[in-house]
Motif scaffolding. Sequence first.
Motif, PDB file in Angstrom:
ATOM      1  N   ASN A  90       0.805  -1.195   0.092  1.00 34.35           N
ATOM      2  CA  ASN A  90       0.043   0.071   0.080  1.00 34.35           C
ATOM      3  C   ASN A  90       0.821   1.243  -0.041  1.00 34.35           C
ATOM      4  N   GLY A  91       2.189   1.234  -0.749  1.00 35.70           N
ATOM      5  CA  GLY A  91       2.838   2.359  -0.624  1.00 35.70           C
ATOM      6  C   GLY A  91       4.134   2.335  -1.054  1.00 35.70           C
ATOM      7  N   ASN A  92       5.045   3.481  -1.149  1.00 33.85           N
ATOM      8  CA  ASN A  92       6.248   3.646  -1.795  1.00 33.85           C
ATOM      9  C   ASN A  92       7.358   3.607  -0.493  1.00 33.85           C
ATOM     10  N   LEU A  93       8.498   3.299  -0.886  1.00 33.44           N
ATOM     11  CA  LEU A  93       9.253   3.283   0.266  1.00 33.44           C
ATOM     12  C   LEU A  93      10.783   4.297   0.030  1.00 33.44           C
ATOM     13  N   PHE A  94      10.912   4.893   1.261  1.00 35.00           N
ATOM     14  CA  PHE A  94      11.916   5.849   1.227  1.00 35.00           C
ATOM     15  C   PHE A  94      12.953   5.369   2.421  1.00 35.00           C
ATOM     16  N   PHE A  95      14.264   5.255   1.958  1.00 34.25           N
ATOM     17  CA  PHE A  95      15.342   5.013   2.855  1.00 34.25           C
ATOM     18  C   PHE A  95      16.536   6.362   3.049  1.00 34.25           C
ATOM     19  N   LEU A  96      16.837   6.319   4.412  1.00 42.80           N
ATOM     20  CA  LEU A  96      17.694   7.158   4.667  1.00 42.80           C
ATOM     21  C   LEU A  96      19.260   6.231   4.529  1.00 42.80           C
ATOM     22  N   VAL A  97      19.928   6.770   3.494  1.00 42.47           N
ATOM     23  CA  VAL A  97      21.100   5.902   3.277  1.00 42.47           C
ATOM     24  C   VAL A  97      22.425   7.059   3.236  1.00 42.47           C
ATOM     25  N   ARG A  98      23.311   6.685   4.148  1.00 38.44           N
ATOM     26  CA  ARG A  98      24.333   7.635   4.369  1.00 38.44           C
ATOM     27  C   ARG A  98      23.959   8.993   4.125  1.00 38.44           C
ATOM     28  N   ASP A  99      24.113   9.680   3.076  1.00 37.62           N
ATOM     29  CA  ASP A  99      23.806  11.224   2.968  1.00 37.62           C
ATOM     30  C   ASP A  99      23.039  11.413   1.904  1.00 37.62           C
ATOM     31  N   MET A 100      22.026  10.755   1.778  1.00 38.96           N
ATOM     32  CA  MET A 100      20.796  10.918   0.951  1.00 38.96           C
ATOM     33  C   MET A 100      19.897  10.081   1.460  1.00 38.96           C
ATOM     34  N   VAL A 101      18.455  10.572   0.800  1.00 33.99           N
ATOM     35  CA  VAL A 101      17.119   9.889   0.948  1.00 33.99           C
ATOM     36  C   VAL A 101      16.993   9.205  -0.376  1.00 33.99           C
ATOM     37  N   VAL A 102      16.664   7.753  -0.167  1.00 33.69           N
ATOM     38  CA  VAL A 102      16.719   7.070  -1.435  1.00 33.69           C
ATOM     39  C   VAL A 102      15.450   6.505  -1.434  1.00 33.69           C
ATOM     40  N   THR A 103      14.751   6.489  -2.843  1.00 28.80           N
ATOM     41  CA  THR A 103      13.346   5.911  -3.182  1.00 28.80           C
ATOM     42  C   THR A 103      13.596   5.185  -4.619  1.00 28.80           C
ATOM     43  N   PRO A 104      13.147   3.759  -4.428  1.00 24.31           N
ATOM     44  CA  PRO A 104      13.350   2.875  -5.593  1.00 24.31           C
ATOM     45  C   PRO A 104      12.906   3.512  -6.860  1.00 24.31           C
ATOM     46  N   PRO A 105      13.402   3.270  -8.027  1.00 22.07           N
ATOM     47  CA  PRO A 105      13.067   3.933  -9.348  1.00 22.07           C
ATOM     48  C   PRO A 105      11.795   3.068  -9.858  1.00 22.07           C
ATOM     49  N   LEU A 106      11.067   3.751 -10.646  1.00 19.34           N
ATOM     50  CA  LEU A 106       9.919   3.026 -10.950  1.00 19.34           C
ATOM     51  C   LEU A 106      10.201   1.730 -11.929  1.00 19.34           C
ATOM     52  N   GLU A 107      11.410   1.657 -12.344  1.00 16.81           N
ATOM     53  CA  GLU A 107      11.490   0.273 -13.043  1.00 16.81           C
ATOM     54  C   GLU A 107      11.874  -0.623 -12.299  1.00 16.81           C
TER      55      GLU A 107
END
Length: 274
Positions: A176-193
Amino acid sequence: MMDTVAVNGEVRRLEELRLQDFLQSFFFGAGFFETFLVEEGAPMFLERHLARLRSSLTAHANCVHAPPPEVLTAGAVREALRRCLEADAHLGPRFTGVGKLVAGDGRLLLSFRALAPQHERTLREGCVLDEVEDRGYRRGDSSLNHKSVSYLRQYAHLGRGTVFVNEAGELCEVPNGNLFFLVRDMVVTPPLEAPCLPGVIRSVLLEQGRLGGLPVVERALTRARLEDVRGCFLTNSVSLVLAVPRLLGHVLTGSSEWAGDARGVVREYARREG
């Protein structure tokens, strides 16, 4: 689901709907849906939801019978929503809950439901994600970029704390949603592909471009790199942002703070967009 709905802008009672009016959607999953938050009678990010819905209908014009263009405008949906709320005493003009649009068979169905009983508690406590499903997602599967009414794959895992992972071991999304991760010095979300859905709240945070002073970027994250994750949250259009205090066995103490920052960004965008 509440008893009052609208079909192509016409206010109806749920029991009046006929199965034969939704045959392609019902039997073949040939349709798309959008779920959005309604607060005090106002739909949140309605224009963005309709843009995504129109995009999906255009991409599948050869197999999904789209509703008339005039019912897919923000003005038309707002008017249908207003008349539904006024017609049903259980809803009322100040209704707060969930709205849903289903497009298919040449019709746009607008319906409503109450927020889940655990909604407020989940906002406070977040969502633990400790299960993996790695058999159904394949990188580049564009069908998962559209919110089809063929939703069994996601629906079967709702409430189970599942993360969908592709054949390369990359984290994709949750049911039911997208994911965001705090990884080192950035906030990452998976690409659409990966693949994942181009979520409305996801688009807001990517447009913002920064969160807590860190860049927000699309980037693949594998299970092997979970040790690098310091925080995690998931986004959807009803809860907006939920902290993930534990991700596949990893306790993430920083998730709540980052989720709070993200929720503030989303609320500000919603205020500006009306």
